[in-house]
Write a protein that holds these residues in place. Structure first.
Motif, PDB file in Angstrom:
ATOM      1  N   GLN A 136       0.828  -1.321  -0.218  1.00 60.05           N
ATOM      2  CA  GLN A 136       0.165   0.135   0.086  1.00 60.05           C
ATOM      3  C   GLN A 136       0.966   1.244  -0.090  1.00 60.05           C
ATOM      4  OE1 GLN A 136      -3.575  -0.075   2.620  1.00 60.05           O
ATOM      5  NE2 GLN A 136      -2.567  -2.016   3.345  1.00 60.05           N
ATOM      6  N   ASP A 137       2.078   1.277   0.408  1.00 61.66           N
ATOM      7  CA  ASP A 137       2.825   2.403   0.669  1.00 61.66           C
ATOM      8  C   ASP A 137       4.347   2.073   0.441  1.00 61.66           C
ATOM      9  OD1 ASP A 137       3.223   1.075   3.117  1.00 61.66           O
ATOM     10  OD2 ASP A 137       2.431   2.786   4.303  1.00 61.66           O
ATOM     11  N   ARG A 138       4.607   1.007   0.113  1.00 57.30           N
ATOM     12  CA  ARG A 138       5.998   0.595  -0.202  1.00 57.30           C
ATOM     13  C   ARG A 138       6.223  -0.433  -1.512  1.00 57.30           C
ATOM     14  NH1 ARG A 138       5.052   0.303   5.316  1.00 57.30           N
ATOM     15  NH2 ARG A 138       6.720   0.789   6.648  1.00 57.30           N
ATOM     16  N   THR A 139       7.420  -0.099  -2.077  1.00 55.01           N
ATOM     17  CA  THR A 139       7.506  -1.258  -3.037  1.00 55.01           C
ATOM     18  C   THR A 139       7.722  -2.736  -2.433  1.00 55.01           C
ATOM     19  OG1 THR A 139       8.500   0.529  -4.911  1.00 55.01           O
ATOM     20  CG2 THR A 139       9.083  -2.007  -5.098  1.00 55.01           C
ATOM     21  N   VAL A 140       7.323  -3.688  -3.017  1.00 55.62           N
ATOM     22  CA  VAL A 140       7.520  -5.130  -2.151  1.00 55.62           C
ATOM     23  C   VAL A 140       8.193  -5.818  -3.106  1.00 55.62           C
ATOM     24  CG1 VAL A 140       6.424  -6.886  -1.309  1.00 55.62           C
ATOM     25  CG2 VAL A 140       5.680  -4.858  -0.542  1.00 55.62           C
ATOM     26  N   VAL A 141       9.349  -6.525  -3.075  1.00 55.14           N
ATOM     27  CA  VAL A 141       9.924  -7.673  -3.784  1.00 55.14           C
ATOM     28  C   VAL A 141       9.381  -9.082  -3.199  1.00 55.14           C
ATOM     29  CG1 VAL A 141      11.973  -8.770  -4.520  1.00 55.14           C
ATOM     30  CG2 VAL A 141      11.998  -6.088  -4.604  1.00 55.14           C
ATOM     31  N   ALA A 142       8.438  -9.647  -3.903  1.00 58.36           N
ATOM     32  CA  ALA A 142       7.844 -10.786  -3.403  1.00 58.36           C
ATOM     33  C   ALA A 142       8.406 -11.985  -3.904  1.00 58.36           C
ATOM     34  CB  ALA A 142       6.130 -10.778  -3.606  1.00 58.36           C
TER      35      ALA A 142
END
Length: 238
Positions: free
Chosen positions: A33-39
């Motif tokens: 929602q408020d970050r870039t996520v490397v999944a």
């Protein structure tokens, strides 16, 4: 790996393992929602489904074998920054002291302990730069082992010990280290370990609840660190 190198270096970035399903997936969606996520996960299709639940570009799927130390380093050194890493990947088979084989011990130790330790080691330089956070997803088994989960309990004890020692080592760098330990949770993997296909009595924790606890830890004010969070069902299972 150019996608990772091209990420916006001004936007907070979190690495989440075990992100293709269960708790890890919900953590990735919440933090996106408020970050870039490397999944990170092993199933490209399921990672894509998780990424589709967030805004375009907020979740970057990365298929990675956590049992391959060289692959971990090659993949993640391209990241422009890391503000937090959440270790959600784990194996949870039903095992007893009598049925657990040497190969099973090694597999669970590799995935549940060695992989998060190696991933943390690789990311420490980035975490020092941001005074970031390391979050381990523990378990009720992190402190109290249970019959029928002898190998899993041993690995979660080991992971807790690693987290506690790591916290002392990186304190001078301003890196925060936390363990979020959920009790019985309504994920497919956890239910399968109990021989169930669904949460029949509705008394298990929702994965989204664990994700909210992880956000609470990462968003803690700068003058503190929340070292351990125990997330238990409202009514304890017996």
């Amino acid at each position: 790996m150019s996608v990772l190198a091209d990420l916006d270096p001004t936007r907070p970035l979190v690495v989440v393992t075990g992100a293709s399903s269960g708790i890890g997936a919900e953590i990735a969606v919440d933090l996106a929602q408020d970050r870039t996520v490397v999944a990170i996960g092993r199933d490209d299709a399921r990672l894509g489904q998780v990424a589709a639940r967030a805004a375009a570009g907020a979740i970057i799927p990365l298929v990675l074998d956590l049992g391959d130390p060289a692959g971990i380093e090659a993949a993640l050194t391209a990241l422009p920054r890391v503000d937090a890493v959440v270790h959600g990947a784990a194996l949870l088979p039903h095992t007893t002291a009598e049925t657990a084989t040497v190969d099973l011990w090694r597999e669970l130790l590799d995935v549940n302990v060695v992989a998060p330790a190696e991933l943390t080691r690789v990311l420490l330089p980035r975490l020092r730069d941001t005074r970031g956070s390391v979050v381990f997803i523990g378990s009720g088994a992190s402190r109290r082992a249970a019959a029928g989960h002898v190998v899993y309990g041993a690995t979660k004890h080991a992971l807790q010990a690693y987290a506690d020692a790591l916290r002392q080592e990186v304190e001078p760098d301003g890196i925060r280290v936390s363990t979020v330990s959920p009790g019985p949770t309504a994920t497919a993997g956890a239910l399968a370990a109990e021989g169930l296909t669904r949460d029949e009595d509705g008394r298990r924790i929702l994965p989204t609840t664990v994700a909210r606890s992880v956000r609470h830890v990462i968003d803690a004010p700068a003058d503190t660190q929340i070292t351990e969070v125990w997330v238990r069902p409202r009514v304890e299972l017996r």
